[in-house]
Design an enzyme around this catalytic site. Structure first.
Site, PDB file in Angstrom:
ATOM      1  N   SER A  25       0.860  -1.189   0.000  1.00 52.89           N
ATOM      2  CA  SER A  25       0.000   0.000   0.000  1.00 52.89           C
ATOM      3  C   SER A  25       0.897   1.241   0.000  1.00 52.89           C
ATOM      4  O   SER A  25       2.112   1.140   0.215  1.00 52.89           O
ATOM      5  CB  SER A  25      -0.890  -0.015   1.228  1.00 52.89           C
ATOM      6  OG  SER A  25      -0.063   0.019   2.378  1.00 52.89           O
ATOM      7  N   THR A  28       3.035   1.455   3.092  1.00 50.20           N
ATOM      8  CA  THR A  28       4.101   0.447   3.219  1.00 50.20           C
ATOM      9  C   THR A  28       5.226   0.702   2.227  1.00 50.20           C
ATOM     10  O   THR A  28       6.405   0.592   2.580  1.00 50.20           O
ATOM     11  CB  THR A  28       3.507  -0.966   3.013  1.00 50.20           C
ATOM     12  OG1 THR A  28       2.451  -1.143   3.954  1.00 50.20           O
ATOM     13  CG2 THR A  28       4.547  -2.038   3.229  1.00 50.20           C
ATOM     14  N   ARG A  32       9.354   1.267   2.807  1.00 52.28           N
ATOM     15  CA  ARG A  32      10.430   0.549   2.099  1.00 52.28           C
ATOM     16  C   ARG A  32      11.377   1.562   1.437  1.00 52.28           C
ATOM     17  O   ARG A  32      12.586   1.406   1.480  1.00 52.28           O
ATOM     18  CB  ARG A  32       9.856  -0.386   1.043  1.00 52.28           C
ATOM     19  CG  ARG A  32       8.823  -1.366   1.538  1.00 52.28           C
ATOM     20  CD  ARG A  32       9.437  -2.652   2.090  1.00 52.28           C
ATOM     21  NE  ARG A  32       8.394  -3.615   2.379  1.00 52.28           N
ATOM     22  CZ  ARG A  32       7.773  -3.765   3.569  1.00 52.28           C
ATOM     23  NH1 ARG A  32       8.133  -3.038   4.599  1.00 52.28           N
ATOM     24  NH2 ARG A  32       6.817  -4.675   3.719  1.00 52.28           N
ATOM     25  N   LYS A 136      -6.238 -10.558  -3.825  1.00 53.12           N
ATOM     26  CA  LYS A 136      -5.701 -10.906  -2.508  1.00 53.12           C
ATOM     27  C   LYS A 136      -6.414 -10.125  -1.422  1.00 53.12           C
ATOM     28  O   LYS A 136      -6.725  -8.947  -1.602  1.00 53.12           O
ATOM     29  CB  LYS A 136      -4.208 -10.571  -2.457  1.00 53.12           C
ATOM     30  CG  LYS A 136      -3.618 -10.755  -1.050  1.00 53.12           C
ATOM     31  CD  LYS A 136      -2.206 -10.250  -0.935  1.00 53.12           C
ATOM     32  CE  LYS A 136      -2.127  -9.168   0.117  1.00 53.12           C
ATOM     33  NZ  LYS A 136      -0.754  -8.756   0.424  1.00 53.12           N
ATOM     34  N   GLU A 177      -5.804 -15.104   2.476  1.00 47.25           N
ATOM     35  CA  GLU A 177      -4.597 -14.912   3.292  1.00 47.25           C
ATOM     36  C   GLU A 177      -4.934 -14.611   4.754  1.00 47.25           C
ATOM     37  O   GLU A 177      -5.140 -13.456   5.128  1.00 47.25           O
ATOM     38  CB  GLU A 177      -3.740 -13.766   2.720  1.00 47.25           C
ATOM     39  CG  GLU A 177      -2.471 -13.535   3.540  1.00 47.25           C
ATOM     40  CD  GLU A 177      -1.568 -12.432   3.000  1.00 47.25           C
ATOM     41  OE1 GLU A 177      -1.934 -11.759   2.029  1.00 47.25           O
ATOM     42  OE2 GLU A 177      -0.484 -12.240   3.575  1.00 47.25           O
ATOM     43  N   LYS A 222      -2.961 -18.510   1.147  1.00 43.78           N
ATOM     44  CA  LYS A 222      -1.677 -17.856   1.450  1.00 43.78           C
ATOM     45  C   LYS A 222      -1.525 -17.771   2.967  1.00 43.78           C
ATOM     46  O   LYS A 222      -1.969 -16.804   3.592  1.00 43.78           O
ATOM     47  CB  LYS A 222      -1.643 -16.463   0.810  1.00 43.78           C
ATOM     48  CG  LYS A 222      -0.383 -15.669   1.146  1.00 43.78           C
ATOM     49  CD  LYS A 222      -0.183 -14.491   0.208  1.00 43.78           C
ATOM     50  CE  LYS A 222       0.963 -13.614   0.648  1.00 43.78           C
ATOM     51  NZ  LYS A 222       1.372 -12.634  -0.360  1.00 43.78           N
ATOM     52  N   SER A 264       6.072 -14.385   3.462  1.00 43.88           N
ATOM     53  CA  SER A 264       7.364 -14.515   4.159  1.00 43.88           C
ATOM     54  C   SER A 264       7.304 -13.921   5.559  1.00 43.88           C
ATOM     55  O   SER A 264       8.040 -14.378   6.451  1.00 43.88           O
ATOM     56  CB  SER A 264       8.516 -13.926   3.337  1.00 43.88           C
ATOM     57  OG  SER A 264       8.349 -12.557   3.052  1.00 43.88           O
ATOM     58  N   GLY A 265       6.469 -12.917   5.788  1.00 43.78           N
ATOM     59  CA  GLY A 265       6.123 -12.515   7.137  1.00 43.78           C
ATOM     60  C   GLY A 265       7.190 -11.906   8.032  1.00 43.78           C
ATOM     61  O   GLY A 265       6.946 -11.729   9.210  1.00 43.78           O
ATOM     62  N   SER A 292       4.583 -16.796  -2.079  1.00 49.75           N
ATOM     63  CA  SER A 292       3.963 -15.544  -2.515  1.00 49.75           C
ATOM     64  C   SER A 292       4.604 -14.469  -1.657  1.00 49.75           C
ATOM     65  O   SER A 292       3.962 -13.859  -0.820  1.00 49.75           O
ATOM     66  CB  SER A 292       2.449 -15.597  -2.312  1.00 49.75           C
ATOM     67  OG  SER A 292       1.876 -14.330  -2.595  1.00 49.75           O
ATOM     68  N   ARG A 295       8.530  -9.186   0.995  1.00 46.26           N
ATOM     69  CA  ARG A 295       9.867  -8.807   1.453  1.00 46.26           C
ATOM     70  C   ARG A 295      10.954  -9.792   1.043  1.00 46.26           C
ATOM     71  O   ARG A 295      12.027  -9.391   0.605  1.00 46.26           O
ATOM     72  CB  ARG A 295       9.851  -8.630   2.973  1.00 46.26           C
ATOM     73  CG  ARG A 295       9.192  -7.346   3.402  1.00 46.26           C
ATOM     74  CD  ARG A 295       8.828  -7.375   4.875  1.00 46.26           C
ATOM     75  NE  ARG A 295       7.638  -8.189   5.130  1.00 46.26           N
ATOM     76  CZ  ARG A 295       7.107  -8.399   6.331  1.00 46.26           C
ATOM     77  NH1 ARG A 295       7.682  -7.885   7.402  1.00 46.26           N
ATOM     78  NH2 ARG A 295       6.019  -9.119   6.485  1.00 46.26           N
TER      79      ARG A 295
HETATM   80  P1  13P Z   1       5.644 -10.678   2.946  1.00 46.95           P
HETATM   81  O1  13P Z   1       6.163 -11.861   2.163  1.00 46.95           O
HETATM   82  O2  13P Z   1       6.595  -9.541   2.991  1.00 46.95           O
HETATM   83  O3  13P Z   1       5.108 -11.102   4.285  1.00 46.95           O
HETATM   84  O4  13P Z   1       4.414 -10.091   2.150  1.00 46.95           O
HETATM   85  C1  13P Z   1       3.518 -10.940   1.569  1.00 46.95           C
HETATM   86  C2  13P Z   1       2.197 -10.310   1.517  1.00 46.95           C
HETATM   87  O5  13P Z   1       1.621 -10.162   0.475  1.00 46.95           O
HETATM   88  C3  13P Z   1       1.581  -9.899   2.771  1.00 46.95           C
HETATM   89  O6  13P Z   1       0.233  -9.603   2.553  1.00 46.95           O
END
Ligand code: 13P
Length: 343
Positions: A25, A28, A32, A136, A177, A222, A264-265, A292, A295
């Site tokens: 978004s 976010t 970055r 998503k 997700e 996801k 990846s979280g 998916s 980061r």
């Molecule tokens: P990350 O892999 O950085 O967690 O982002 C994936 C994502 O789409 C979170 O909604």
């Protein structure tokens, strides 16, 4: 490009390929860009994302689909080609983030519920016209001493199911997700607590999807991996993460689901790759298991780019390397040696 939900979903989890989450978004992506001292302007955001979408080797061989933010779905490359067409030309499916973010859940301090259902049917119709074939929606479940509450799991799961049904009605594959956070502000939980909360969440999500008449053949799940919080003093090995994640998913996810693409979280790049590879090396899974990542696919490329046009080729190499490593992980054949040889 495929038009049937099952075919789109299969393409999204094609062998050795995974999804690039580039749907940060506005807030976010600014965070970055702050890391690389680059201003978050519309053209900088375009240049950064175009850099990845034109990394041809990565896109053709390892990326099945790209999740976009609304702005990017409508944006044109520097030469005037719609970015959607750049993605399609590389053989990947364009997708769109449609949730409106996680907002405070009333009467549940520090818990969130994802909003965005109002007007979603109309927005999905427009996104389909603009070329999106999957969407998503991210729900966020935080673990603390007292959370998650039953209410937050129920509210988030219900919203995911209503979103997924609206997507399928519109000919769009929903990425479902439900993210159990590993990096919540107060999260100190160990891997076993993550296991329990992830089982509770996914069990509820699949019950709600069923009730909402969502066809599981036309979704992609996801989830988070089952993993200790970043700030937990006891960290689990990659082997334990792989074993517990697969056990959790086998317990909760019906075999009709074509594929599971992890977020990846907050894991390191290599951790996210290694964990995925170990899971696939376990063999005989009922669904495709892939990535998916946001980061964990972009970090190295973002740093290499640094907001400078002269760094585009280096950034594309960094992106391609991560995409290739994760492509190997999706087949269970990644190794630390390959990581270092290619790097
Ligand atoms: P990350 O892999 O950085 O967690 O982002 C994936 C994502 O789409 C979170 O909604």
């Amino acid at each position: 490009m495929a038009e049937k939900l099952e075919d789109i979903a299969q393409a999204m989890v094609a062998p050795g390929k995974g999804i690039l989450a580039a749907d940060e978004s506005s807030g976010t992506i600014k965070k970055r860009f702050d890391q690389i001292d680059t201003e978050s302007t519309e053209s900088n955001r375009r240049d950064y994302r175009e850099m990845m979408f034109r990394a041809d080797d990565a896109m053709r061989n390892y990326i099945s689909g790209v999740i976009l933010f609304d702005e990017t779905l409508r944006q044109k490359a520097a030469d005037g080609t719609p970015l959607v067409d750049v993605i399609k030309a590389a053989g990947a499916v364009p997708g769109i983030k449609v949730d409106k973010g996680a907002k405070p859940l009333a009467l549940h301090s520090d818990e969130k519920v994802t909003e965005g259902l109002d007007g979603l049917r109309e927005r999905l119709a427009e996104y389909h016209d603009l070329g999106a074939r999957f969407a998503k929606w991210r729900a966020v479940i935080d673990i603390t001493d007292t959370a998650p509450s039953a209410a937050s799991i129920a509210a988030n799961s219900h919203a995911l199911a209503r979103y997924a049904a609206l997507c399928q009605e519109a000919g769009i594959v929903p990425i479902v997700e439900p993210e159990v956070l590993m990096d919540g502000p107060e999260s100190r939980h160990d891997i076993d607590r993550c296991y329990d909360v992830t089982v509770a969440t996914l069990t509820r999500v699949f019950a709600d999807l069923h009730e909402a008449r969502v066809a599981l053949e036309g979704i992609v799940l996801k989830p988070n991996m089952v993993i200790a919080a970043k700030n937990c003093p006891t960290q689990a090995s990659a082997a334990e993460v792989a074993e517990k994640t697969v056990r959790c998913l086998k317990t909760c996810v019906p075999a009709a689901v074509p594929g599971i693409a992890f977020l990846s979280g907050g894991q390191s790049d290599e951790q996210a790759t290694e964990n995925l590879s170990l899971m696939n090396a376990m063999g005989s899974l009922p669904w495709a298991l892939t990535f998916s990542y946001g980061r964990a696919l972009q970090q190295a490329a973002l740093k290499a780019w640094g907001g400078k046009v002269e760094n585009v080729a280096a950034a594309q190499r960094a992106f391609t390397h991560r995409a290739r490593m994760n492509g190997l992980a999706a087949q269970g054949t990644w190794s630390g040696d390959q990581e270092r040889q290619a790097a």
